[in-house]
Enzyme design. Structure first.
Site, short mmCIF file in Angstrom:
data_model
loop_
_atom_site.label_atom_id
_atom_site.label_comp_id
_atom_site.label_asym_id
_atom_site.label_seq_id
_atom_site.Cartn_x
_atom_site.Cartn_y
_atom_site.Cartn_z
N SER A 66 34.86 52.86 50.52
CA SER A 66 35.32 53.87 49.82
C SER A 66 35.50 53.85 48.48
CB SER A 66 36.80 54.27 50.22
OG SER A 66 37.12 54.88 51.45
N GLU A 120 30.79 59.15 54.92
CA GLU A 120 32.15 58.48 55.99
C GLU A 120 31.85 58.93 57.49
OE1 GLU A 120 34.16 56.92 55.44
OE2 GLU A 120 34.55 56.49 53.20
#
Length: 299
Positions: A69, A169
Protein backbone atom coordinates in the site's frame (compact mmCIF):
# COMPACT_ATOMS: atom_id res chain seq x y z
CA UNK A 1 52.44 36.19 15.34
CA UNK A 2 50.75 33.52 13.24
CA UNK A 3 51.56 33.97 9.59
CA UNK A 4 48.88 33.81 6.93
CA UNK A 5 50.35 30.53 5.67
CA UNK A 6 50.07 28.92 9.09
CA UNK A 7 46.51 30.22 9.41
CA UNK A 8 45.69 28.62 6.08
CA UNK A 9 47.21 25.31 7.15
CA UNK A 10 45.29 25.41 10.43
CA UNK A 11 42.07 26.06 8.56
CA UNK A 12 42.73 23.12 6.24
CA UNK A 13 43.43 20.86 9.21
CA UNK A 14 40.22 21.98 10.96
CA UNK A 15 38.12 21.50 7.84
CA UNK A 16 39.63 18.07 7.26
CA UNK A 17 38.92 17.09 10.87
CA UNK A 18 35.33 18.28 10.63
CA UNK A 19 34.87 16.41 7.34
CA UNK A 20 36.45 13.25 8.74
CA UNK A 21 34.31 13.47 11.87
CA UNK A 22 31.18 13.94 9.79
CA UNK A 23 32.04 10.89 7.68
CA UNK A 24 32.72 8.86 10.83
CA UNK A 25 29.38 9.89 12.35
CA UNK A 26 27.55 9.09 9.13
CA UNK A 27 29.27 5.70 9.06
CA UNK A 28 28.22 5.12 12.66
CA UNK A 29 24.58 5.80 11.74
CA UNK A 30 24.77 3.36 8.84
CA UNK A 31 26.41 0.82 11.15
CA UNK A 32 23.69 1.23 13.77
CA UNK A 33 20.99 0.76 11.12
CA UNK A 34 22.80 -2.25 9.71
CA UNK A 35 22.85 -3.83 13.18
CA UNK A 36 19.07 -3.53 13.39
CA UNK A 37 18.71 -4.94 9.87
CA UNK A 38 20.89 -7.93 10.78
CA UNK A 39 18.86 -8.60 13.91
CA UNK A 40 15.81 -9.79 11.99
CA UNK A 41 15.35 -12.71 9.62
CA UNK A 42 14.08 -10.82 6.59
CA UNK A 43 15.09 -8.89 3.50
CA UNK A 44 15.36 -5.27 4.60
CA UNK A 45 16.15 -2.03 2.83
CA UNK A 46 16.56 1.41 4.39
CA UNK A 47 17.12 4.90 3.02
CA UNK A 48 17.26 8.17 4.93
CA UNK A 49 17.56 11.70 3.57
CA UNK A 50 17.94 14.87 5.62
CA UNK A 51 15.84 17.16 3.48
CA UNK A 52 17.58 20.41 4.44
CA UNK A 53 21.26 19.45 4.55
CA UNK A 54 20.99 16.64 1.94
CA UNK A 55 22.78 14.08 4.11
CA UNK A 56 21.93 10.56 2.93
CA UNK A 57 22.33 7.11 4.44
CA UNK A 58 21.19 3.79 3.07
CA UNK A 59 21.46 0.10 3.83
CA UNK A 60 20.45 -2.06 0.87
CA UNK A 61 18.88 1.15 -0.37
CA UNK A 62 19.02 0.22 -4.06
CA UNK A 63 17.49 -3.22 -3.81
CA UNK A 64 13.95 -3.85 -5.07
CA UNK A 65 11.21 -4.29 -2.46
CA UNK A 66 7.46 -4.84 -2.85
CA UNK A 67 5.58 -1.67 -1.88
CA UNK A 68 2.10 -3.00 -1.12
CA UNK A 69 0.00 0.00 0.00
CA UNK A 70 2.95 2.39 -0.04
CA UNK A 71 2.10 2.79 -3.74
CA UNK A 72 -1.04 4.69 -2.70
CA UNK A 73 1.21 7.65 -1.89
CA UNK A 74 2.52 8.11 -5.47
CA UNK A 75 -1.01 7.34 -6.73
CA UNK A 76 -2.35 10.27 -4.67
CA UNK A 77 0.38 12.52 -6.07
CA UNK A 78 -0.63 11.57 -9.60
CA UNK A 79 -4.33 12.25 -8.94
CA UNK A 80 -3.61 15.63 -7.35
CA UNK A 81 -1.42 16.53 -10.32
CA UNK A 82 -4.32 15.67 -12.63
CA UNK A 83 -6.49 17.98 -10.54
CA UNK A 84 -3.98 20.77 -11.03
CA UNK A 85 -4.03 20.13 -14.77
CA UNK A 86 -7.79 20.69 -14.73
CA UNK A 87 -8.74 17.10 -15.54
CA UNK A 88 -10.69 16.74 -12.29
CA UNK A 89 -11.72 18.81 -9.27
CA UNK A 90 -11.47 17.76 -5.64
CA UNK A 91 -15.21 18.36 -5.19
CA UNK A 92 -16.08 16.34 -8.29
CA UNK A 93 -18.46 13.47 -7.53
CA UNK A 94 -17.28 10.01 -8.59
CA UNK A 95 -19.97 7.35 -8.92
CA UNK A 96 -19.12 4.25 -6.89
CA UNK A 97 -20.90 1.06 -7.95
CA UNK A 98 -21.40 -1.95 -5.72
CA UNK A 99 -18.99 -3.92 -7.91
CA UNK A 100 -16.32 -1.26 -7.24
CA UNK A 101 -16.24 -2.33 -3.59
CA UNK A 102 -13.73 -5.18 -3.54
CA UNK A 103 -14.70 -8.30 -1.61
CA UNK A 104 -12.56 -9.78 1.18
CA UNK A 105 -10.20 -6.83 1.41
CA UNK A 106 -9.50 -3.83 3.61
CA UNK A 107 -12.02 -1.13 2.71
CA UNK A 108 -13.44 1.22 5.36
CA UNK A 109 -15.43 2.99 2.65
CA UNK A 110 -17.17 -0.27 1.78
CA UNK A 111 -18.35 -0.43 5.38
CA UNK A 112 -19.72 3.10 5.09
CA UNK A 113 -21.44 2.43 1.75
CA UNK A 114 -21.94 -1.37 1.72
CA UNK A 115 -24.40 -1.29 -1.20
CA UNK A 116 -22.41 1.18 -3.26
CA UNK A 117 -24.38 3.16 -5.84
CA UNK A 118 -23.26 6.46 -4.29
CA UNK A 119 -21.57 9.60 -5.56
CA UNK A 120 -18.45 10.33 -3.52
CA UNK A 121 -16.32 13.52 -3.80
CA UNK A 122 -12.85 12.91 -5.20
CA UNK A 123 -11.22 14.39 -2.09
CA UNK A 124 -13.03 11.78 0.03
CA UNK A 125 -11.77 8.94 -2.16
CA UNK A 126 -8.24 10.32 -1.81
CA UNK A 127 -8.57 10.65 1.95
CA UNK A 128 -9.74 7.04 2.29
CA UNK A 129 -6.92 5.87 0.03
CA UNK A 130 -4.11 7.74 1.81
CA UNK A 131 -5.22 7.98 5.44
CA UNK A 132 -7.10 4.69 5.74
CA UNK A 133 -5.23 2.74 3.04
CA UNK A 134 -8.54 1.71 1.49
CA UNK A 135 -8.08 -0.88 -1.26
CA UNK A 136 -11.41 -0.27 -2.98
CA UNK A 137 -10.91 3.48 -3.31
CA UNK A 138 -7.33 2.85 -4.46
CA UNK A 139 -8.51 0.88 -7.47
CA UNK A 140 -11.30 3.37 -8.20
CA UNK A 141 -8.59 6.05 -8.44
CA UNK A 142 -6.43 3.88 -10.70
CA UNK A 143 -9.38 3.51 -13.07
CA UNK A 144 -10.02 7.24 -12.90
CA UNK A 145 -6.40 7.83 -13.95
CA UNK A 146 -6.72 5.47 -16.90
CA UNK A 147 -4.75 2.64 -15.30
CA UNK A 148 -1.56 1.93 -13.41
CA UNK A 149 0.67 2.74 -16.40
CA UNK A 150 -0.38 6.39 -16.35
CA UNK A 151 0.43 6.68 -12.66
CA UNK A 152 3.82 5.03 -13.19
CA UNK A 153 4.55 7.36 -16.10
CA UNK A 154 3.80 10.42 -13.97
CA UNK A 155 6.26 9.26 -11.28
CA UNK A 156 8.91 8.38 -13.87
CA UNK A 157 8.47 11.81 -15.45
CA UNK A 158 9.34 13.32 -12.07
CA UNK A 159 12.73 11.62 -12.41
CA UNK A 160 11.97 8.70 -10.09
CA UNK A 161 12.73 5.74 -12.33
CA UNK A 162 13.44 3.02 -9.76
CA UNK A 163 9.79 2.33 -9.05
CA UNK A 164 7.30 0.03 -10.77
CA UNK A 165 3.54 0.45 -10.45
CA UNK A 166 2.01 -2.26 -12.61
CA UNK A 167 -0.69 -4.07 -10.60
CA UNK A 168 -3.85 -2.93 -8.82
CA UNK A 169 -4.97 -4.01 -5.36
CA UNK A 170 -7.46 -6.42 -6.93
CA UNK A 171 -4.71 -8.01 -9.02
CA UNK A 172 -2.42 -8.34 -6.00
CA UNK A 173 -5.19 -10.04 -4.04
CA UNK A 174 -5.61 -12.71 -6.71
CA UNK A 175 -2.06 -14.03 -6.42
CA UNK A 176 0.46 -13.58 -3.57
CA UNK A 177 3.46 -13.25 -5.90
CA UNK A 178 1.95 -10.32 -7.85
CA UNK A 179 2.84 -7.90 -5.04
CA UNK A 180 6.51 -8.21 -6.07
CA UNK A 181 5.74 -6.61 -9.44
CA UNK A 182 4.98 -3.33 -7.62
CA UNK A 183 8.47 -2.57 -6.41
CA UNK A 184 10.56 0.40 -5.36
CA UNK A 185 14.08 1.11 -4.21
CA UNK A 186 14.18 2.72 -0.73
CA UNK A 187 16.49 5.44 -2.09
CA UNK A 188 13.96 6.26 -4.81
CA UNK A 189 11.14 6.56 -2.28
CA UNK A 190 12.96 9.12 -0.12
CA UNK A 191 13.68 11.07 -3.29
CA UNK A 192 9.94 11.09 -4.04
CA UNK A 193 9.17 12.22 -0.50
CA UNK A 194 11.72 15.00 -0.95
CA UNK A 195 10.11 16.10 -4.22
CA UNK A 196 6.72 16.23 -2.53
CA UNK A 197 7.92 18.16 0.52
CA UNK A 198 9.81 20.72 -1.55
CA UNK A 199 6.66 21.35 -3.64
CA UNK A 200 8.48 20.38 -6.83
CA UNK A 201 5.52 18.30 -8.02
CA UNK A 202 2.37 19.82 -6.53
CA UNK A 203 1.11 23.22 -5.46
CA UNK A 204 1.54 24.38 -1.87
CA UNK A 205 -2.13 23.70 -1.08
CA UNK A 206 -2.15 20.19 -2.52
CA UNK A 207 1.20 19.36 -0.97
CA UNK A 208 -0.12 20.37 2.44
CA UNK A 209 -3.34 18.44 1.85
CA UNK A 210 -1.51 15.22 1.02
CA UNK A 211 0.86 15.64 3.97
CA UNK A 212 -2.16 16.25 6.22
CA UNK A 213 -3.71 12.94 5.16
CA UNK A 214 -0.36 11.21 5.77
CA UNK A 215 -0.03 12.77 9.23
CA UNK A 216 -3.58 11.89 10.25
CA UNK A 217 -3.40 8.24 9.21
CA UNK A 218 -4.17 5.77 12.03
CA UNK A 219 -2.16 3.02 10.32
CA UNK A 220 1.36 2.00 11.33
CA UNK A 221 1.35 3.33 14.89
CA UNK A 222 4.00 0.76 15.85
CA UNK A 223 6.35 1.52 12.98
CA UNK A 224 8.16 4.85 12.35
CA UNK A 225 6.20 6.64 15.08
CA UNK A 226 6.44 4.03 17.84
CA UNK A 227 9.68 5.07 19.61
CA UNK A 228 9.75 8.76 18.68
CA UNK A 229 8.91 11.39 21.34
CA UNK A 230 5.20 11.99 21.85
CA UNK A 231 3.93 14.73 19.59
CA UNK A 232 6.53 14.18 16.85
CA UNK A 233 4.95 14.99 13.50
CA UNK A 234 5.24 12.07 11.09
CA UNK A 235 3.67 12.17 7.63
CA UNK A 236 3.85 8.57 6.48
CA UNK A 237 2.36 5.77 4.39
CA UNK A 238 2.46 2.13 5.35
CA UNK A 239 2.31 -1.02 3.30
CA UNK A 240 1.47 -4.50 4.56
CA UNK A 241 1.13 -7.80 2.75
CA UNK A 242 -0.66 -10.90 3.92
CA UNK A 243 1.17 -14.22 4.50
CA UNK A 244 1.46 -17.02 1.99
CA UNK A 245 0.57 -20.63 2.81
CA UNK A 246 3.88 -20.95 4.69
CA UNK A 247 3.34 -17.84 6.79
CA UNK A 248 5.81 -15.69 4.86
CA UNK A 249 4.78 -12.03 4.71
CA UNK A 250 5.69 -10.21 1.52
CA UNK A 251 5.93 -6.70 2.92
CA UNK A 252 5.97 -4.77 6.19
CA UNK A 253 6.79 -1.19 5.16
CA UNK A 254 6.65 2.40 6.32
CA UNK A 255 7.87 5.51 4.53
CA UNK A 256 7.50 9.11 5.57
CA UNK A 257 8.79 12.49 6.66
CA UNK A 258 9.68 13.14 10.29
CA UNK A 259 9.78 16.70 11.63
CA UNK A 260 12.70 17.22 14.02
CA UNK A 261 12.56 19.51 17.09
CA UNK A 262 14.60 22.18 15.27
CA UNK A 263 12.06 22.32 12.43
CA UNK A 264 14.22 20.34 10.01
CA UNK A 265 13.03 17.12 8.37
CA UNK A 266 14.22 13.64 7.55
CA UNK A 267 12.66 11.38 4.93
CA UNK A 268 12.71 7.71 5.89
CA UNK A 269 11.89 4.59 3.89
CA UNK A 270 12.04 1.15 5.49
CA UNK A 271 11.00 -1.91 3.52
CA UNK A 272 10.94 -5.36 5.13
CA UNK A 273 10.12 -8.38 2.97
CA UNK A 274 9.81 -12.14 3.40
CA UNK A 275 9.45 -12.21 7.17
CA UNK A 276 7.33 -14.52 9.30
CA UNK A 277 7.16 -12.18 12.29
CA UNK A 278 5.18 -8.96 11.78
CA UNK A 279 5.81 -7.77 15.33
CA UNK A 280 9.60 -8.04 15.02
CA UNK A 281 9.48 -6.33 11.64
CA UNK A 282 7.53 -3.40 13.09
CA UNK A 283 9.96 -3.22 16.02
CA UNK A 284 12.85 -3.04 13.55
CA UNK A 285 11.21 -0.16 11.67
CA UNK A 286 10.66 1.68 14.95
CA UNK A 287 14.27 1.15 16.04
CA UNK A 288 15.65 2.37 12.71
CA UNK A 289 13.51 5.51 12.91
CA UNK A 290 14.64 6.15 16.50
CA UNK A 291 18.32 5.67 15.60
CA UNK A 292 17.95 8.20 12.78
CA UNK A 293 16.01 10.63 14.96
CA UNK A 294 18.64 10.47 17.73
CA UNK A 295 21.46 10.93 15.24
CA UNK A 296 19.97 14.04 13.66
CA UNK A 297 18.96 15.56 17.00
CA UNK A 298 22.41 14.96 18.49
CA UNK A 299 21.23 12.55 21.15
Amino acid sequence: MITSRIKTLLLVVILFAVHANGKAQKKSLATAIDQVVRSIDAQTGVAILHIENRDTVSVHGKAHFPMQSVFKFPLAMAVLHAVEEGKFTLDQKIHVRKEDLLANTWSPMAKKYPEGNVDVPLHELLMYTVSFSDNSTCDILFRLMGGVKNVQKYIHDLGIKSIAIVATEEEMHREWSVQFTNWCEPVAMVQLLDILYKQKALSKDNTELLLKWMIETPTGAHRIKELLPAGTIVAHKTGTGGPDDKGVIGAINDVGIVTLPNGKHIAIAVYISRTTDEKKAEEAIAKIAKVAYDYYTGQ
